[in-house]
Enzyme design. Structure first.
Site, short mmCIF file in Angstrom:
data_model
loop_
_atom_site.label_atom_id
_atom_site.label_comp_id
_atom_site.label_asym_id
_atom_site.label_seq_id
_atom_site.Cartn_x
_atom_site.Cartn_y
_atom_site.Cartn_z
N GLU A 8 0.88 -1.18 0.00
CA GLU A 8 0.00 0.00 0.00
C GLU A 8 0.91 1.22 0.00
OE1 GLU A 8 -3.44 0.56 2.81
OE2 GLU A 8 -2.97 2.66 2.39
N HIS A 10 2.27 4.59 -2.10
CA HIS A 10 1.67 5.52 -3.07
C HIS A 10 2.67 6.48 -3.70
CE1 HIS A 10 -2.01 3.97 -1.34
NE2 HIS A 10 -1.69 4.45 -0.17
N HIS A 164 -9.10 0.74 -1.13
CA HIS A 164 -8.36 1.72 -0.33
C HIS A 164 -9.30 2.82 0.17
CE1 HIS A 164 -5.69 5.21 0.35
NE2 HIS A 164 -4.79 4.31 0.67
N ASP A 287 2.27 2.07 3.90
CA ASP A 287 1.43 3.23 3.55
C ASP A 287 2.32 4.47 3.34
OD1 ASP A 287 -0.79 4.68 2.78
OD2 ASP A 287 -1.87 4.45 4.67
MN MN Z 1 -2.86 4.47 1.73
#
Ligand code: MN
Length: 327
Positions: A8, A10, A164, A287
């Site tokens: 996850e 980005h 998400h 994340d």
């Molecule tokens: Mn995220």
């Protein structure tokens, strides 16, 4: 632990970068912006320093899902996916990709997913919750009947779909009025995403498409903690569940869902998730860049679980689910 896979994680393109502004204090924006637009510099250093071999990258949020002009949503999704394909090709051992999808239109989304999987070798899709289509307040959830042909394509392609978070739109968020601190990862992200996942489970989607693979972040957005109560409230009444699906909700959660550790670096919470869905269905993630890689890795590498489970969660579950290293 060396050789971890994180999924996850980005990045942003110029068209979506500002979507990430405002979640954090203004003074942290220069740092967050630099983290979001970097792929091969600081990101690789963080991965090297903390034992992450591969990141599966995805666009920031809400990005495509918040573009209610459908043609524009499709255009931005394609632009982001083209860009990501190019970046991954430069270093495929360290980076793989999830597609952004214009789910404002299920048919466009199906075609874009097919393009990304077949032409680029993307590992699946990451979608930021409901899509706004046609107007800002037209919020579409993917249990709705028009999405079932899309899910048929997802199952046929045999790739996971990462659900998400995003915030609810203002018109649907009255409970948070005057309490803006509850928006985002503090609370609203999890609540919004957990309800969306429950809608999918209750709709009968997984009866129709039993091989769908849904990934949720943040240790399941609270669902492991709540799953028993979903199926067992007022059990003395023996009332049949009032939803379309044929089985208890927990059965779909156990068979069609995988959870990641993204942004939820807490051993007690991990153990609860392991007790509900087993270590076979949990995947390490950070994340980045909204959370720190060192916070994720230092916790995970040292948390009190068996070394066998650490290897599953840190690496081998993801290798299998995303068919990494099979080419
Ligand atoms: Mn995220």
């Amino acid at each position: 632990m060396q050789g971890k896979i994180a999924l996850e994680e980005h990045f942003a393109i110029p068209d979506t970068l500002l979507d990430s502004k405002g979640f954090l204090a203004d003074e942290t924006w220069p740092e967050l912006e630099a983290r979001l637009i970097d792929i091969h510099g600081r990101r690789i250093e963080e991965m090297d320093r903390h034992g992450i071999e591969t990141m599966i990258l995805s666009l920031n949020a809400p990005a495509v899902q918040a573009i209610h002009d459908v043609a524009r949503a499709n255009e931005i999704a394609r632009r982001a996916n083209d860009f990501l394909a190019g970046e991954v090709a430069k270093n495929p051992r360290r980076f793989q990709a999830f597609a952004a999808l214009p789910l404002q239109d299920p048919d466009l989304a199906s075609r874009e997913l097919e393009r990304c999987v077949k032409d680029f070798g993307f590992r699946g899709a990451l979608v930021n919750g409901f899509s706004q289509a046609g107007s800002p307040d037209n919020c579409l959830y993917y249990d709705m009947p028009q999405y079932w042909p899309f899910w048929e394509v997802v199952q046929k392609l045999d790739v996971p779909f990462y659900l998400h978070p995003r915030n609810p739109v203002d018109a649907w968020a009255q409970i948070y009025k005057g309490h803006g601190w509850l928006m985002g990862p503090t609370w609203a992200f999890g609540q919004e995403t957990a309800v969306h996942a429950l809608r999918l489970m209750g709709s009968g989607l997984f009866d129709a498409y039993p091989r769908l693979k849904i990934v949720m972040g943040h240790m399941g957005e609270g669902l492991p903690f709540s799953m028993w109560r979903v199926d067992n409230r007022n059990a003395w009444t023996k009332a049949k569940p009032n939803y379309k699906a044929t089985r208890p909700i927990a059965e779909y959660f156990h068979q069609n869902f995988w959870l990641t550790t993204s942004g939820n670096f807490r051993t007690q919470t991990l153990i609860d998730a392991m007790l509900e869905v087993s270590a076979d269905r949990i995947l390490f993630s950070a994340d980045w860049p909204f959370e720190n890689v060192d916070h994720a890795a230092n916790w995970f590498d040292n948390c009190s679980i068996s070394e066998a489970d650490r290897i599953k969660i840190g690496r081998t579950n993801s290798m299998r689910l995303f068919k990494l290293g099979n080419e």
